[in-house]
Design an enzyme around this catalytic site. Structure first.
Site, PDB file in Angstrom:
ATOM      1  N   ARG A  47      26.348  45.165  28.797  1.00 49.72           N
ATOM      2  CA  ARG A  47      25.747  46.043  27.772  1.00 49.72           C
ATOM      3  C   ARG A  47      24.226  46.004  27.873  1.00 49.72           C
ATOM      4  O   ARG A  47      23.551  47.021  27.776  1.00 49.72           O
ATOM      5  CB  ARG A  47      26.208  45.614  26.369  1.00 49.72           C
ATOM      6  CG  ARG A  47      27.705  45.825  26.134  1.00 49.72           C
ATOM      7  CD  ARG A  47      28.078  45.642  24.669  1.00 49.72           C
ATOM      8  NE  ARG A  47      27.867  44.299  24.168  1.00 49.72           N
ATOM      9  CZ  ARG A  47      28.754  43.305  24.240  1.00 49.72           C
ATOM     10  NH1 ARG A  47      29.934  43.516  24.805  1.00 49.72           N
ATOM     11  NH2 ARG A  47      28.487  42.106  23.735  1.00 49.72           N
ATOM     12  N   LYS A 137      20.259  54.245  10.656  1.00 47.76           N
ATOM     13  CA  LYS A 137      21.312  55.259  10.633  1.00 47.76           C
ATOM     14  C   LYS A 137      22.542  54.727   9.914  1.00 47.76           C
ATOM     15  O   LYS A 137      22.893  53.560  10.073  1.00 47.76           O
ATOM     16  CB  LYS A 137      21.702  55.643  12.066  1.00 47.76           C
ATOM     17  CG  LYS A 137      22.782  56.723  12.128  1.00 47.76           C
ATOM     18  CD  LYS A 137      23.394  56.852  13.502  1.00 47.76           C
ATOM     19  CE  LYS A 137      24.758  56.184  13.528  1.00 47.76           C
ATOM     20  NZ  LYS A 137      25.503  56.465  14.781  1.00 47.76           N
ATOM     21  N   GLU A 178      23.827  60.485   8.008  1.00 47.02           N
ATOM     22  CA  GLU A 178      24.765  61.130   8.945  1.00 47.02           C
ATOM     23  C   GLU A 178      26.138  61.374   8.320  1.00 47.02           C
ATOM     24  O   GLU A 178      26.991  60.475   8.309  1.00 47.02           O
ATOM     25  CB  GLU A 178      24.924  60.280  10.217  1.00 47.02           C
ATOM     26  CG  GLU A 178      25.938  60.894  11.198  1.00 47.02           C
ATOM     27  CD  GLU A 178      26.116  60.112  12.492  1.00 47.02           C
ATOM     28  OE1 GLU A 178      25.565  59.012  12.629  1.00 47.02           O
ATOM     29  OE2 GLU A 178      26.835  60.612  13.369  1.00 47.02           O
ATOM     30  N   LYS A 220      21.450  63.982   9.946  1.00 49.88           N
ATOM     31  CA  LYS A 220      22.172  64.053  11.224  1.00 49.88           C
ATOM     32  C   LYS A 220      23.568  64.605  10.945  1.00 49.88           C
ATOM     33  O   LYS A 220      24.512  63.835  10.710  1.00 49.88           O
ATOM     34  CB  LYS A 220      22.229  62.655  11.864  1.00 49.88           C
ATOM     35  CG  LYS A 220      23.116  62.571  13.101  1.00 49.88           C
ATOM     36  CD  LYS A 220      22.836  61.331  13.909  1.00 49.88           C
ATOM     37  CE  LYS A 220      23.823  61.228  15.062  1.00 49.88           C
ATOM     38  NZ  LYS A 220      23.440  60.250  16.075  1.00 49.88           N
TER      39      LYS A 220
HETATM   40  P1  13P Z   1      27.863  61.505  19.444  1.00 55.50           P
HETATM   41  O1  13P Z   1      26.732  62.440  19.788  1.00 55.50           O
HETATM   42  O2  13P Z   1      28.572  60.939  20.646  1.00 55.50           O
HETATM   43  O3  13P Z   1      28.778  62.095  18.411  1.00 55.50           O
HETATM   44  O4  13P Z   1      27.221  60.208  18.788  1.00 55.50           O
HETATM   45  C1  13P Z   1      26.227  60.371  17.850  1.00 55.50           C
HETATM   46  C2  13P Z   1      26.283  59.274  16.874  1.00 55.50           C
HETATM   47  O5  13P Z   1      25.329  58.576  16.673  1.00 55.50           O
HETATM   48  C3  13P Z   1      27.527  59.080  16.122  1.00 55.50           C
HETATM   49  O6  13P Z   1      27.307  58.194  15.063  1.00 55.50           O
END
Ligand code: 13P
Length: 339
Positions: A47, A137, A178, A220
Site C-alpha cells: 500500500r 471527508k 459526501e 462531493k
Molecule cells: P470513486 O470515485 O471510486 O467513487 O471514489 C470516490 C470516493 O472517495 C468514494 O468515497
C-alpha cells in the site's frame, strides 16, 4: 492563523480552475479488494509503495489540488524517508483525510445504511492535522430501489454529515460532505434524480441546523445517472442536464465547489459526464472531480505490483488527471483518449 482564515486558505487552495481532487483513501478492506483484482497482496508495504508512486507522479499538481488519504497513509513514508503527506504538499497538493469509520446497517430501516465515526472525532482530528491534513471527508451512502432510501435513512445520514462538518470546522479542517446515491440497482434516471434531490435538500437543511459555514465546506455528490442494471442508460448530455437541475434546486450558491465522485462509472464515462456538466454554462460553484476509481483504475492496471511498471503507472494517472482537468473546464474531447 485563526480558524476562519485557516478554513478560507484551505478552500482557496482546493478550489482551483482546471483542478480536481484525487481520492486515494480506500479503507483496508476496499484497497484489499482493488489489489486482489490485479493479483497483489494488500500488505502495509504494498500500500505504501503504490500510494508513494501515485503521489510522486511528476506534475500531478497541475491538475490535482488535493488528495484524500486514509489514516494509515498519513503516517507512511516514501523510500527516501519523505512522509507521504509531504510528498503531496511538495507538488502543491493539499493532503486530506477520510475520517468516517464506514457504514453499518441502520437499525429499524431494512436495506438502509448509516455511516459511523462521530465518537471522539474532534480528538482524532488533532493528530491528523499535525500530520499535515487540512481537510476531511465523510461518506454517506444511499441504496436505491422503489422505496429506499427511507425517510429515516435520509434524515439520519444528513444529521451525521452535518455533525461531522461542524466538528471539522471547529478544528480548522475543511469538511468535504459526501452523500453518495449508489449506482447499484435497476432504478431509472428519474428515480435517481428524485432521490438525489431529496437527499441534498435534507443535507443542506441539516448543515444549516448545525450552523455549518457553507463557504468553508465542499460538496462531493454523485451524478444523476440511471442504476447500472437499468435497461436504458443515459449519455453525457442527459446526465449533465439532470445533474445540474438537481444541484441548482438544492445547493446554495455559497458553497464554493462541487467535486463529483465517480461511483462505478468507467474512467472515460466519468470524464465525458463531467465535461458535459461544465459545458452547460456558468454555475454558482466550481464543478470538478474527486475521483477514486476513475482516476486510479488505469494506473492500478498498469502497476500490477511491479516496481518496473512505475513509469507506466504514473503516466496512466497523469493522463486521467489531465483529461479530467480539461473536463472540469468543458474542454475535453473523446479524441484526447487516444493521445
Ligand atoms: P470513486 O470515485 O471510486 O467513487 O471514489 C470516490 C470516493 O472517495 C468514494 O468515497
Amino acid at each position: 492563523m485563526g480558524t476562519q482564515s485557516e478554513l478560507q486558505a484551505t478552500v482557496q487552495s482546493l478550489v482551483r480552475k482546471g483542478k480536481g481532487l484525487l481520492a486515494a483513501d480506500e479503507s483496508g478492506p476496499t484497497i484489499a479488494k482493488r489489489f486482489k483484482a490485479i493479483g497483489v497482496e494488500s500488505t502495509d508495504d504494498n500500500r505504501r509503495a503504490y500510494r508513494s508512486l501515485l503521489l510522486s507522479s511528476n506534475g500531478l499538481g497541475e491538475h490535482i489540488s488535493g488528495v484524500i488519504l486514509y489514516a494509515e497513509t498519513l503516517g507512511q513514508r516514501a523510500d527516501d524517508g519523505t512522509p507521504l503527506p509531504q510528498l503531496a504538499a511538495g507538488q502543491g497538493i493539499v493532503p486530506g483525510i477520510k475520517v468516517d469509520a464506514g457504514k453499518i446497517a441502520l437499525a429499524h430501516a431494512p436495506g438502509d445504511e448509516i455511516t459511523e465515526g462521530l465518537d471522539g472525532l474532534a480528538k482524532r482530528l488533532e493528530p491528523y492535522k499535525q500530520q499535515g491534513a487540512h481537510f476531511a471527508k465523510w461518506r454517506a451512502v444511499y441504496n436505491v430501489d422503489g422505496v429506499r432510501p427511507s425517510r429515516l435513512a435520509v434524515q439520519a445520514n444528513a444529521d451525521a454529515l452535518a455533525c461531522y462538518a461542524a466538528i471539522c470546522q471547529e478544528q480548522g479542517i475543511v469538511p468535504i460532505v459526501e452523500p453518495e446515491v449508489l449506482i447499484d440497482g435497476d432504478h431509472s434516471l428519474d428515480r435517481c434524480a428524485e432521490v438525489t434531490e431529496t437527499v441534498l435538500h435534507e443535507v443542506f437543511h441539516a448543515l444549516h441546523r448545525h450552523a455549518v459555514a457553507l463557504e468553508h465546506m465542499l460538496l462531493k455528490p454523485s451524478m444523476v445517472v440511471p442504476g447500472k442494471d437499468h435497461a436504458q442508460q443515459s449519455g453525457p448530455a442527459e446526465v449533465a442536464a439532470r445533474t445540474i437541475r438537481v444541484l441548482r434546486r438544492t445547493v446554495p450558491a455559497a458553497v464554493p465547489g462541487i467535486f463529483f465522485l465517480s461511483g462505478g462509472q468507467t474512467p472515460a464515462e466519468a470524464t465525458a459526464n463531467l465535461d458535459a456538466i461544465n459545458r452547460l454554462g456558468p454555475q454558482p460553484w466550481l464543478l470538478s472531480f474527486s475521483y477514486g476509481r476513475a482516476l486510479q483504475d488505469p494506473a492500478m492496471q498498469a502497476w500490477k505490483g511491479q516496481a518496473a511498471n512505475a513509469r507506466a503507472t504514473q503516466d496512466a494517472l497523469l493522463k486521467r488527471a489531465r483529461l479530467n482537468g480539461a473536463a472540469s473546464q468543458g474542454k475535453y474531447e473523446p479524441a484526447m483518449e487516444a493521445d
